[in-house]
Design an enzyme around this catalytic site. Structure first.
Site, PDB file in Angstrom:
ATOM      1  CG  ASP A 308      11.006 -37.560  45.785  1.00  0.00           C
ATOM      2  OD1 ASP A 308       9.977 -37.282  45.152  1.00  0.00           O
ATOM      3  OD2 ASP A 308      11.465 -36.830  46.690  1.00  0.00           O
ATOM      4  CD  GLU A 361       9.179 -36.058  41.361  1.00  0.00           C
ATOM      5  OE1 GLU A 361       8.206 -35.303  41.473  1.00  0.00           O
ATOM      6  OE2 GLU A 361      10.098 -36.089  42.199  1.00  0.00           O
TER       7      GLU A 361
END
Length: 635
Positions: A308, A361
């Site tokens: 993330d 990401e």
């Protein structure tokens, strides 16, 4: 003292290369000098005292019998406590160098108390008998294989009638049949590491080695993953090394100093999220994080990670005003320590788990995200294609009248499609906080919204790159993700949503069976425009190719609610072409307009020697394939 950390392990921890530091730090049930108990070991180099506080001693932890011993010149505190065992609740009583006294949860605890309580829990992870050996032997990194991921938030996918969560074990009986029926290859769980606040969705963690106790015991999560593997479904875990929660019991100011975070607030603070960044310049923090990533692979048998907020790690100025950051030593805006950490992370993962999926990401145009670390890249093997997602959703949210003026949002993404190994996400971030659900993003009345959603999912499936869809999109969740309540499964009582679900299952099955949609996913030879320039009619057409010419698919997408008759496209070879998939079949909720097999004409079109005339239904995806030549009869 027989289970004290070795001098070699301590050395490697301080060097940043102890990638299994969870073996020595934390709480480990063992036996020493013939007595069963637990050895507790913690890194707290600036503490003047560390003791064990728990429900066994009234949460004091300051008596001589409670104190841990400092291992000289190591920053480690350790002690064996006979008589303690599984299920003991505990924290560390830490007295800082300034005399302040506070309680901290164990950074390496394998289990945590159910929120809102915050204690660590002694837990044994060994002993689960896995049955997924066949899955692990045959699994391969799917560069030239289908990869279709169902992203889900565990607590709000389904809930019990009283609103309580299903346990990990209970979920297996609900989730696995659904994923199989829907033809997904993988499930991605939003973060399952322990976190105090439900509405952080797991992205602001406190217990990096503890599977959240909201949903049950560690062995129950192992059981769920084991059952998923035995059903042929891979498991990807959302992992958050970018930042952590500021909660008092967590990592913040762990030993009275900025231990896990940067000392410099300009580096430590993530003001937009109210969290703290890990200090990637500290080798001990690197050991902690890389150990944590490997831990999930080793103990929980995950197949991959979606890492993330990578951009927030790479950029010193990420979502900061000019007074909130300073350049690096070279005057640039890159976080040089974070870059090295990510490279070392991926090197370690692929050293031990060469078939792993490591997905970044990363929302900027950072070069080389999926290039090997030894060549200067970050070393991931997949990157979320945020550009494709933003361009595509930006386009479909335009009303029909303005779409011709934004046609470049459909054509530009192919320019960077092969710059990295991409996954195409339609993720949770796009259907929350007022952004509307995918279905409700669509312009037009009710029926056109469903047609638009079918078209969007079909466009995603036929575009180069692997696939990810957030839960609810598959059946047309009408209200955006509520992040507290379960999905609106009651919608499947309505025919339009049932047909949408049937469409998604059929589309996913079509993806699995057609090699042209994944065999050359990361090679330019796998894609060719037929016509990128029909902006006036909002139509695009292209070919997806496999290794064999006979696998080639022709994809034509009409983004307007207008039927196009006698629409001509060029084709690569003469012959009869059959419609092998259409988003407008009646069983999917469509108009039923479709094309019978059609023979090509010797009429040059779109720089091809032959061409076809087709009918394009309104708001439709049409996929054609050249019919195989039938062998001549011997009679």
């Amino acid at each position: 003292m027989e289970n004290l950390p070795s001098t070699d392990d301590i050395y490697l921890f301080h060097e940043g290369t102890n990638v299994r530091s969870y073996k020595m730090l934390g709480a480990h049930m063992t036996a020493e000098e013939g007595a069963a108990g637990v050895r507790f070991t913690v890194w707290a180099p600036h503490a003047s005292y560390v003791g064990l506080a728990g429900d066994h001693n009234g949460w004091d932890g300051t008596a001589d019998l409670d104190s841990l011993y400092k291992i000289p010149d190591s920053g480690f505190w350790s002690r064996f406590f006979p008589g303690l065992g599984q299920g003991i609740y505990y924290k560390y009583r830490i007295i800082g160098a300034d005399g302040s006294s506070f309680l901290k949860a164990d950074p390496y605890a394998f289990k945590a108390e159910v929120r809102p309580a915050t204690a660590s829990v002694v837990a044994e992870l060994e002993g689960y008998r896995w049955g997924d050996a066949a899955w692990r032997r045959k699994s391969k990194t799917p560069y030239n294989k289908p990869l279709n991921i169902y992203e889900m938030h565990f607590g709000t996918w389904r809930q019990k009638e009283d609103g309580q969560f299903y346990s990990y074990a209970e979920m297996s009986g609900l989730l696995i049949p659904y994923l199989k029926e829907m033809n997904y290859t993988h499930v991605e769980f939003m973060p399952l590491a322990e976190h105090p606040y439900d509405l952080s969705w797991g992205y602001q963690g406190t217990g990096y080695f503890a599977a959240t106790s909201r949903y049950g015991e560690p062995h129950e999560l192992m059981y769920l993953i084991d059952q998923l593997h035995q059903a042929g479904i891979g498991v990807i875990l959302d992992w958050v090394p970018a930042h952590f929660a500021k909660d008092a019991h967590g990592l913040r100011m762990f030993d009275g100093t900025a231990l896990y975070e940067y000392e410099d607030p300009m580096l430590a603070e993530k003001p937009g999220w109210g969290t703290l960044s890990f200090d990637f310049s500290k080798p001990e923090v690197v050991s902690f994080l890389i150990s944590n990533a490997l831990f999930w692979f080793e103990y929980y048998h995950i197949d991959g990670m979606r890492v993330d907020a990578v951009t927030s790690m790479l950029r010193l100025d990420f979502e900061k005003d000019s007074h909130q950051y300073r350049p690096n030593v070279n005057g640039g805006l890159e976080n040089l320590e974070a870059i090295r950490f990510l490279q070392n992370l991926n090197k370690a993962i692929f050293q031990y788990y060469p078939k792993a999926l490591m997905m970044a990401e990363e929302s900027s145009a950072w070069p080389g995200v999926t290039a090997p670390a030894h060549e200067g890249g970050l070393g991931f093997n997949y990157k979320w294609n945020m550009g494709w997602m933003n361009d595509t959703l930006g386009y479909i949210e335009h009303d029909f009248g303005s779409r011709p003026y934004h046609h470049n949002l459909l054509t530009f993404p192919i320019c960077y499609a092969y710059a990295e190994n991409h996954t195409l996400p339609l993720s949770h971030d796009e259907v929350v906080h007022g952004k509307k659900s995918l279905l409700n993003k669509m312009p037009g009345p009710y029926e056109q919204k469903f047609a638009g959603l079918r078209l969007l999912l079909g466009y995603q499936i036929t575009h180069p790159g692997k696939k990810l869809l957030f839960m609810g999109g598959e059946f047309g969740q009408f209200i955006e993700w509520k992040d507290q309540d379960q999905l609106d499964w009651l919608l499947l009582g309505y025919e339009s949503h049932r047909r949408m679900l049937a469409y998604t299952a059929a589309l996913n099955e079509f993806y699995l069976t057609e090699k042209a949609l994944w065999e050359l996913d990361h090679e330019m030879d796998g894609y060719q425009w037929i016509d990128a320039d029909d902006s006036g009619q909002s139509v695009i057409s292209y070919m997806r190719k496999g290794k064999k010419p006979g696998d080639t698919l022709l994809i034509i997408i009409n983004f307007q609610p207008v039927e196009r008759r006698n629409y001509r496209i060029g084709v690569p070879r003469p012959g009869t072409y059959e419609e092998v998939f259409s988003s407008e079949l009646v069983e999917y909720g469509g108009s039923g307009v479709h094309n019978e097999p059609v023979k090509s004409s010797r009429l040059e079109w779109h720089k091809q020697l032959d061409s076809l005339e087709l009918t394009l239904p309104p708001l439709s995806l049409t996929v054609l394939k050249k019919a195989a030549r039938r062998p001549k009869s011997k009679e």
